[in-house]
Every structure is written in C-alpha cells, then in structure tokens.
Design a protein around this motif. Sequence first.
Motif, PDB file in Angstrom:
ATOM      1  N   ASP A   1      47.770 -32.186  87.712  1.00 53.89           N
ATOM      2  CA  ASP A   1      46.388 -31.753  87.936  1.00 53.89           C
ATOM      3  C   ASP A   1      45.635 -31.739  86.611  1.00 53.89           C
ATOM      4  O   ASP A   1      46.179 -32.045  85.549  1.00 53.89           O
ATOM      5  N   ALA A   2      44.343 -31.368  86.704  1.00 54.84           N
ATOM      6  CA  ALA A   2      43.464 -31.404  85.535  1.00 54.84           C
ATOM      7  C   ALA A   2      43.829 -30.374  84.481  1.00 54.84           C
ATOM      8  O   ALA A   2      43.352 -30.463  83.337  1.00 54.84           O
ATOM      9  N   ASP A   3      44.670 -29.393  84.827  1.00 54.65           N
ATOM     10  CA  ASP A   3      45.086 -28.410  83.825  1.00 54.65           C
ATOM     11  C   ASP A   3      45.975 -29.021  82.744  1.00 54.65           C
ATOM     12  O   ASP A   3      46.276 -28.350  81.751  1.00 54.65           O
ATOM     13  N   CYS A   4      46.386 -30.263  82.931  1.00 49.26           N
ATOM     14  CA  CYS A   4      47.147 -30.947  81.875  1.00 49.26           C
ATOM     15  C   CYS A   4      46.288 -31.185  80.633  1.00 49.26           C
ATOM     16  O   CYS A   4      46.822 -31.342  79.534  1.00 49.26           O
ATOM     17  N   PHE A   5      44.974 -31.211  80.804  1.00 53.99           N
ATOM     18  CA  PHE A   5      44.069 -31.619  79.724  1.00 53.99           C
ATOM     19  C   PHE A   5      43.354 -30.413  79.131  1.00 53.99           C
ATOM     20  O   PHE A   5      42.849 -29.554  79.860  1.00 53.99           O
ATOM     21  N   THR A   6      43.281 -30.365  77.813  1.00 51.97           N
ATOM     22  CA  THR A   6      42.520 -29.343  77.108  1.00 51.97           C
ATOM     23  C   THR A   6      41.449 -30.029  76.260  1.00 51.97           C
ATOM     24  O   THR A   6      41.749 -30.974  75.518  1.00 51.97           O
ATOM     25  N   PHE A   7      40.216 -29.550  76.368  1.00 52.63           N
ATOM     26  CA  PHE A   7      39.086 -30.153  75.673  1.00 52.63           C
ATOM     27  C   PHE A   7      38.503 -29.175  74.662  1.00 52.63           C
ATOM     28  O   PHE A   7      38.467 -27.959  74.900  1.00 52.63           O
ATOM     29  N   ALA A   8      38.040 -29.720  73.559  1.00 52.28           N
ATOM     30  CA  ALA A   8      37.385 -28.892  72.551  1.00 52.28           C
ATOM     31  C   ALA A   8      36.007 -28.467  73.040  1.00 52.28           C
ATOM     32  O   ALA A   8      35.256 -29.273  73.598  1.00 52.28           O
ATOM     33  N   GLU A   9      35.695 -27.201  72.830  1.00 55.87           N
ATOM     34  CA  GLU A   9      34.348 -26.711  73.113  1.00 55.87           C
ATOM     35  C   GLU A   9      33.548 -26.526  71.827  1.00 55.87           C
ATOM     36  O   GLU A   9      32.356 -26.202  71.868  1.00 55.87           O
ATOM     37  N   ASP A  10      34.212 -26.709  70.713  1.00 55.81           N
ATOM     38  CA  ASP A  10      33.572 -26.581  69.399  1.00 55.81           C
ATOM     39  C   ASP A  10      33.969 -27.775  68.545  1.00 55.81           C
ATOM     40  O   ASP A  10      35.047 -28.352  68.710  1.00 55.81           O
ATOM     41  N   GLY A  11      33.106 -28.143  67.628  1.00 54.40           N
ATOM     42  CA  GLY A  11      33.434 -29.202  66.687  1.00 54.40           C
ATOM     43  C   GLY A  11      33.927 -28.642  65.377  1.00 54.40           C
ATOM     44  O   GLY A  11      33.689 -27.469  65.050  1.00 54.40           O
ATOM     45  N   GLY A  12      34.635 -29.483  64.631  1.00 49.78           N
ATOM     46  CA  GLY A  12      35.087 -29.058  63.324  1.00 49.78           C
ATOM     47  C   GLY A  12      36.380 -29.704  62.906  1.00 49.78           C
ATOM     48  O   GLY A  12      36.775 -30.765  63.415  1.00 49.78           O
ATOM     49  N   LEU A  13      37.068 -29.061  61.988  1.00 50.93           N
ATOM     50  CA  LEU A  13      38.335 -29.533  61.436  1.00 50.93           C
ATOM     51  C   LEU A  13      39.478 -28.953  62.259  1.00 50.93           C
ATOM     52  O   LEU A  13      39.626 -27.733  62.354  1.00 50.93           O
ATOM     53  N   ILE A  14      40.313 -29.813  62.849  1.00 49.80           N
ATOM     54  CA  ILE A  14      41.370 -29.338  63.732  1.00 49.80           C
ATOM     55  C   ILE A  14      42.706 -29.302  63.000  1.00 49.80           C
ATOM     56  O   ILE A  14      43.039 -30.204  62.214  1.00 49.80           O
ATOM     57  N   THR A  15      43.450 -28.247  63.239  1.00 49.89           N
ATOM     58  CA  THR A  15      44.831 -28.157  62.781  1.00 49.89           C
ATOM     59  C   THR A  15      45.685 -27.781  63.973  1.00 49.89           C
ATOM     60  O   THR A  15      45.344 -26.880  64.745  1.00 49.89           O
TER      61      THR A  15
END
Length: 332
Positions: A257-271
């Motif tokens: 299902d779609a819960d497999c995917f996580t999307f950013a709600e903010d921009g920036g530098l990811i770690t």
Amino acid sequence: MSQLPPSPVTATVDFDAQGVSHGFLRLPYSRDDAAWGSVMIPLTVVNNGSGPTVLLTGANHGDEYEGPIALFDLAATVQAGEVSGRLIIIPAMNYPAFLAGTRTSPIDRGNLNRSFPGRPDGTVTQKIADYFQRVLLPVADVVLDFHSGGKTLDFLPYCAAHVLPDKAVEARAFDLVRAFGAPWSCRMLEIDAVGMYDTAAEEMGKVFVTTELGGGGTASARTAAIAKEGLRNLLVAAGVMQGAVVPRPTRWLDMPDADCFTFAEDGGLITFLADLGDRVTAGQPVAQIYPTGRTGLAPVTVTARRAGLFMARHFPGLVKPGDCVAVVAVEV
C-alpha cells in the motif's frame, strides 16, 4: 474518433529477417543544426526459427545505466543460433535523454515513462511512446524494461512485477522475476501509474518485468553484473534463448500500500538515520532534514510510515518538499 496518422518513426532493419540485424529507429527531428535531422535510436533484432518475441529496453529514463550496459553487451555478443524466436533489443529507448544523462528528454523535457500512449503528431518523446505503443508492444510476448534509481534515488537491487487482475499473466511475470535472480524480488506498487510503459504493456496482456538495480546516476560492477546475469536467466526462462537458468538466491519483498512511501514536507539538507537493507518500525525516525536558509534551526525528523525493510532512499543530499525520501517494503 478519427484514425491516428502513421508513426513518423521508421526502422532501418527488417523485424522479420532471420539472423542478427543491427540498425536504428529513425525519427525525423528538424532543429537548428540539422534542418532535416533525425533522432537515431540504436536497435538490434535477432530472429531464429519459431518462439516468443521478447522486447528488451533500457534508458526509459536517461540517467539509469544497468539496463543499457546489459543490452549493449547482449547486442554485441548474441548469436542467432542461441535464439529460438525473436529478440528486439533497444538499449536506450529515450535516446535523447540517454545522451544527455538526464531523466527526461533535453528536447522537450518529456518523461517517456509518463508519456504513453503517446502521439504520432506530438513532441519527440510522445512520438517515441506512440511507436512503442502501436508497433513494438503489440508484437511482443514478454517485455523486460530495465530501471534503476537514476540521479535522485538509490535502491536495493531488485527485479519486479506488478499484481494484476489477470492472474495467469501475473504468475508468468513473477516466474520470470524469480528466474532473473536479483538479490531481491518485489511485488511492486506504483505511486503514479498513469502514462507508464508498464501500464501500456499490461493493458495489452503482455508479460511485463522490470528492475530497480541501484541508483545515484551510475552503475557499479555489482549492479551491472546483476543486470547481465539476470537478463540471460530471464531469456532462458522465457523460452527464447538456449541454456539453463543459473539459480541465484533472492529474497522477496511486497509493497502492499501507499504507506510504503514517505515524502518530504520540508526542503533542506537530508541526513539518513537508517541505511538500505535495515529493518525499521512504523514511526521510526529514518532521516532528518536541516533547514539551509540559516543556522541555529533544529532539523525536521522524517519517520517510516510502516514497519519493514528500508529498500529505497532519496540520493542527493538536498531535498525539496514533495520528494520521495524513503521507501519501506514488507519482507515475504
């Protein structure tokens, strides 16, 4: 509904000629430096006796390289006597994007894998899609379309097929996924299936298999070998190439299902706080995104939406709101 005009694309080889034929799909393209220019998409066709037709494609997105490596290699080495049926080998179906090293075409910004069924009187990308839709897909029994993460995603290397209403076609597709023998095999869920090559093939009842074999806009020795070895295995299992499938261990993943995917709600530098192949729990922090407009601000935490195996992640260090940053699948 008015009838569509013929495709402007022509093949420089005879698809029915026996033996190995190398040539091009030629698409007229008038431009500043060539008024009567063309897009020339490399093509190899191998015919020998009776058997299935297998359509092999890479660089649907131009910054994904395992498929082109495996298919240019096959085109350079295959002998007609190895084949029972027909191979149609197109290592770089979105050839303008492949030459530019970009996901989409530099000519019209077209994403070929969102352009089906295409148009014979549309943009360059739409014309390429139309030719596959009306000429190549109808003659194919099996379609293998190689993908990897390109410049913006990184994947555990897997071969995949989709859950389909036609369970006989679905079973055949998963048999070929199993034969391919990637380290991981996946029952794949698409988050945006409209206009996809996959969808066009499956709506015609074709057996469709795909891959995600790495990412970062490059190919490693390991992922290129997975592509080459898996390709040979699949062709043997499909009944179009002589030999025996070389068994390779694979572990199965499901994307329910779609819960497999996580999307950013903010921009920036990811770690990232987890690596590919790690097991995560629902709600577990998997990444943090630092605002980059000024110092002194706390990062935003990104969490997994379900428990499972961390199978894909955003690749570059900077993300924008709406970017897919993590994919978690369920081990079967």
